[in-house]
Design a protein around this motif. Structure first.
Motif, mmCIF file in Angstrom:
data_model
loop_
_atom_site.group_PDB
_atom_site.id
_atom_site.type_symbol
_atom_site.label_atom_id
_atom_site.label_comp_id
_atom_site.label_asym_id
_atom_site.label_seq_id
_atom_site.Cartn_x
_atom_site.Cartn_y
_atom_site.Cartn_z
ATOM 1 N N LYS A 40 0.161 -3.233 2.360
ATOM 2 C CA LYS A 40 -0.489 -4.523 2.565
ATOM 3 C C LYS A 40 -1.750 -4.517 1.707
ATOM 4 N N ILE A 41 -1.913 -5.571 0.909
ATOM 5 C CA ILE A 41 -3.065 -5.655 0.009
ATOM 6 C C ILE A 41 -3.867 -6.894 0.366
ATOM 7 N N VAL A 42 -5.169 -6.703 0.572
ATOM 8 C CA VAL A 42 -6.073 -7.788 0.929
ATOM 9 C C VAL A 42 -6.783 -8.251 -0.341
ATOM 10 N N GLY A 43 -6.753 -9.563 -0.585
ATOM 11 C CA GLY A 43 -7.399 -10.136 -1.761
ATOM 12 C C GLY A 43 -6.479 -10.057 -2.967
ATOM 13 N N GLY A 44 -6.934 -10.603 -4.071
ATOM 14 C CA GLY A 44 -6.130 -10.574 -5.294
ATOM 15 C C GLY A 44 -5.141 -11.721 -5.353
ATOM 16 N N CYS A 45 -4.201 -11.627 -6.239
ATOM 17 C CA CYS A 45 -3.180 -12.659 -6.461
ATOM 18 C C CYS A 45 -2.074 -12.480 -5.419
ATOM 19 N N ALA A 46 -2.116 -13.281 -4.375
ATOM 20 C CA ALA A 46 -1.268 -13.080 -3.193
ATOM 21 C C ALA A 46 0.220 -12.940 -3.519
ATOM 22 N N GLY A 47 0.769 -13.851 -4.294
ATOM 23 C CA GLY A 47 2.203 -13.797 -4.589
ATOM 24 C C GLY A 47 2.587 -12.571 -5.387
ATOM 25 N N ASN A 48 1.816 -12.268 -6.423
ATOM 26 C CA ASN A 48 2.105 -11.095 -7.244
ATOM 27 C C ASN A 48 2.012 -9.807 -6.422
ATOM 28 N N LEU A 49 0.982 -9.711 -5.607
ATOM 29 C CA LEU A 49 0.795 -8.480 -4.830
ATOM 30 C C LEU A 49 1.823 -8.344 -3.722
ATOM 31 N N LEU A 50 2.280 -9.455 -3.151
ATOM 32 C CA LEU A 50 3.351 -9.391 -2.172
ATOM 33 C C LEU A 50 4.632 -8.896 -2.846
ATOM 34 N N GLY A 51 4.906 -9.412 -4.046
ATOM 35 C CA GLY A 51 6.077 -8.946 -4.790
ATOM 36 C C GLY A 51 5.997 -7.477 -5.124
ATOM 37 N N ILE A 52 4.843 -7.027 -5.598
ATOM 38 C CA ILE A 52 4.647 -5.613 -5.914
ATOM 39 C C ILE A 52 4.845 -4.768 -4.655
ATOM 40 N N SER A 53 4.277 -5.218 -3.539
ATOM 41 C CA SER A 53 4.406 -4.479 -2.282
ATOM 42 C C SER A 53 5.867 -4.317 -1.893
ATOM 43 N N ARG A 54 6.653 -5.366 -2.069
ATOM 44 C CA ARG A 54 8.075 -5.286 -1.723
ATOM 45 C C ARG A 54 8.829 -4.350 -2.664
ATOM 46 N N ILE A 55 8.476 -4.387 -3.936
ATOM 47 C CA ILE A 55 9.149 -3.536 -4.925
ATOM 48 C C ILE A 55 8.913 -2.054 -4.646
ATOM 49 N N ILE A 56 7.706 -1.696 -4.220
ATOM 50 C CA ILE A 56 7.398 -0.268 -4.058
ATOM 51 C C ILE A 56 7.723 0.275 -2.668
ATOM 52 N N THR A 57 8.129 -0.589 -1.743
ATOM 53 C CA THR A 57 8.507 -0.128 -0.405
ATOM 54 C C THR A 57 9.710 0.815 -0.506
ATOM 55 N N ASP A 58 9.604 1.943 0.182
ATOM 56 C CA ASP A 58 10.630 2.987 0.235
ATOM 57 C C ASP A 58 10.814 3.739 -1.085
ATOM 58 N N LYS A 59 9.823 3.691 -1.956
ATOM 59 C CA LYS A 59 9.852 4.442 -3.213
ATOM 60 C C LYS A 59 9.012 5.705 -3.065
ATOM 61 N N LYS A 60 9.340 6.711 -3.876
ATOM 62 C CA LYS A 60 8.523 7.931 -3.937
ATOM 63 C C LYS A 60 7.238 7.612 -4.705
ATOM 64 N N ILE A 61 6.151 8.235 -4.284
ATOM 65 C CA ILE A 61 4.878 7.944 -4.940
ATOM 66 C C ILE A 61 4.908 8.312 -6.421
ATOM 67 N N SER A 62 5.621 9.371 -6.788
ATOM 68 C CA SER A 62 5.675 9.762 -8.206
ATOM 69 C C SER A 62 6.302 8.663 -9.068
ATOM 70 N N GLU A 63 7.315 7.963 -8.547
ATOM 71 C CA GLU A 63 7.945 6.853 -9.279
ATOM 72 C C GLU A 63 6.958 5.731 -9.533
ATOM 73 N N VAL A 64 6.202 5.379 -8.501
ATOM 74 C CA VAL A 64 5.263 4.266 -8.589
ATOM 75 C C VAL A 64 4.100 4.625 -9.504
ATOM 76 N N ILE A 65 3.580 5.836 -9.381
ATOM 77 C CA ILE A 65 2.490 6.271 -10.262
ATOM 78 C C ILE A 65 2.952 6.202 -11.708
ATOM 79 N N SER A 66 4.122 6.708 -11.994
ATOM 80 C CA SER A 66 4.662 6.711 -13.351
ATOM 81 C C SER A 66 4.770 5.294 -13.923
ATOM 82 N N ALA A 67 5.184 4.350 -13.098
ATOM 83 C CA ALA A 67 5.372 2.972 -13.562
ATOM 84 C C ALA A 67 4.059 2.201 -13.673
#
Length: 89
Positions: free
Chosen positions: A29-56
Motif C-alpha cells: 500500500k502506497i500513500v501519496g503519489g500517482c494513485a492509479g500508477n502506484l495501485l497498478g505497480i502494487s498489483r504487479i509486484i504482489t506475490d513476487k520475490k523481492i529480488s525480481e522487483v529490485i532487478s526490474a
C-alpha cells in the motif's frame, strides 16, 4: 507475515507499507503519489520475490528526478533484505 514500512525520499509518495512473507511481497500500500500508477505497480509486484522487483525497478527515474516511486520501492526492499539477512543477488 510481517509489515515493513518505508518512507521514500525524493518522490511524491510519502509512505510504502509492505506485507512480507520472507522474501515474498504479499501486498503493498502506497500513500501519496500517482494513485492509479502506484495501485497498478502494487498489483504487479504482489506475490513476487523481492529480488525480481529490485532487478526490474532499481534505477528507474521520474523525469529529471534522480529517483522514482519504482526506484524507491527497490530501495525499500533492499533495506528490508538487509534488515532480515536476505540475499538479493
Amino acid at each position: 507475515m510481517e509489515t515493513f514500512v518505508y518512507r521514500p525520499k525524493g518522490v511524491c509518495s510519502q509512505e510504502m507499507r509492505f506485507e512480507m512473507d520472507g522474501d515474498i511481497i504479499r501486498s503493498v500500500k502506497i500513500v501519496g503519489g500517482c494513485a492509479g500508477n502506484l495501485l497498478g505497480i502494487s498489483r504487479i509486484i504482489t506475490d513476487k520475490k523481492i529480488s525480481e522487483v529490485i532487478s526490474a525497478f532499481e534505477g528507474v527515474r521520474c523525469g529529471i528526478k534522480p529517483t522514482s516511486c519504482p526506484d524507491q520501492i527497490s530501495k525499500a526492499l533492499l533495506a528490508y533484505a538487509a534488515e532480515h539477512d536476505i540475499k538479493v543477488n
